[in-house]
Write a protein that holds these residues in place. Structure first.
Motif: not given
Length: 347
Positions: A13-30
């Motif tokens: 879960i932590e690794q997945l969230q890290h991958k998501i948070d470093f996408k080209t978007k604001p944190i939590g924006s999806l």
């Protein structure tokens, strides 16, 4: 039957969230898409999940309680609607074709003999349940058989390459079974559980409630899930519960539809609560009792479109959103990949 259901891999879960948070978007924006991506990745134990051969299995069966007047429609509508499914004319067929979902139709206990060449999967336990107004809907043996046949069908879909499965149903009077199961398994007041089903007016709704109230009062079984489920369930609802439990054991993603399907999950969760870890709740039904089911299961549905058709239509309509969650996780660039500055001020 016993089902060996492990909890998904929480270490990812932590690794997945890290991958998501470093996408080209604001944190939590999806928003919810991010939650879905984490859930699917943890179920599949990978940072790059994929959806393979999505399938919705529509289970059909008749209910003896229908003959006691709980539905405005005659019992033969069940088999007639199954014929409509096989002809490709129902809403579930439309949405299945639209979203490339394979639709399988299962006879779990319809009071009708379908042609062997019709394409209907024959898993019939009996020609409908008995009325539970004064007696159990099914025997213990029929209950166990329905669970096993559902489990076997889910395993078959898995063996054919599917890793995401949804369920639909067809059965005149099955909202009555769902309402009673909700009442007995959650202690929600029966009046809050009983809805209009296929379209009762106020007088019909009152009559439906009184019949179900009498059925509950006449129940003299114990409080075990097996006793309650076999007494008030339908063959299609029990079969779906068995299929869900096996799908979770096989680490498949389970798309949960509306009121009837959630009643099957509610019962399944009392048999093995780990099944809930594999579920995505696709929509909130407009049938009154569904909100109570979702609250009891601490679940949030993806969609709230005022739908209450059944057939698995909510799962089919929501599937592209589930696809979107997987696709952004796998295909969207990271800040590093895109050469975009990552600022803590982006929000």
């Amino acid at each position: 039957m016993n089902f060996n259901i492990d909890k998904p891999n929480e270490t990812l879960i932590e690794q997945l969230q890290h991958k998501i948070d470093f996408k080209t978007k604001p944190i939590g924006s999806l928003g919810v898409l991010e939650q879905l991506a984490v859930k699917i990745g943890s179920i599949q134990e990978t940072l790059s999940p994929e959806l393979k051969k999505p399938v919705i299995m529509v289970f059909a069966a008749d209910h003896g309680i229908a003959l006691d007047g709980v539905s405005p429609y005659p019992q033969e509508v069940t088999w007639q609607m199954v014929a409509n499914f096989m002809a490709g004319g129902a809403a579930i067929n439309v949405f299945g074709r639209q979203n490339n979902i394979d639709i399988k139709i299962v006879d779990a206990g319809v009071n009708y003999d379908f042609d062997k060449n019709s394409g209907v999967i024959d898993a019939k336990v009996a020609y409908g349940t008995k009325s539970y107004l004064n007696n159990a809907a099914m025997s213990n043996e029929q209950f166990e058989l329905a669970l096993k046949r559902g489990a076997d069908l889910a395993e078959k879909m898995h063996n054919e390459g599917s890793n995401v499965i949804g369920f639909g149903e067809m059965g005149i009077a099955n909202t009555s079974s769902a309402a009673v199961l909700l009442h007995l398994l959650t202690k929600v007041d029966l009046k809050e559980c009983v809805g209009r089903g296929t379209g009762w007016d106020d007088e019909g709704l009152k009559r439906k409630y009184e019949i179900l109230k009498s059925a509950v009062e006449n129940y003299n079984g114990d409080k075990s899930i097996e006793s309650i489920f076999s007494h008030f369930g339908g063959f299609e609802i029990v079969m779906i519960a068995g299929a869900m439990l096996k799908a979770a054991e096989l680490k498949m993603i389970i798309m949960v539809d509306g009121f009837i399907i959630t009643s099957a999950l509610l019962a399944a969760s009392k048999m093995n609560p780990n099944v809930l870890e594999y579920c995505i709740f696709t929509h909130k039904s407009n049938e009154n009792g569904h909100k109570h089911m979702l609250e009891h299961l601490n679940a949030n549905a993806i969609l709230d479109l005022g739908m209450r058709l059944g057939e698995g239509t909510g799962a089919a309509v929501a599937y592209p959103i589930i696809e979107s969650a997987v696709n952004f996780l796998n295909q969207m660039a990271s800040f590093e990949d895109a050469g975009v500055s990552n600022s803590d001020k982006i929000n």
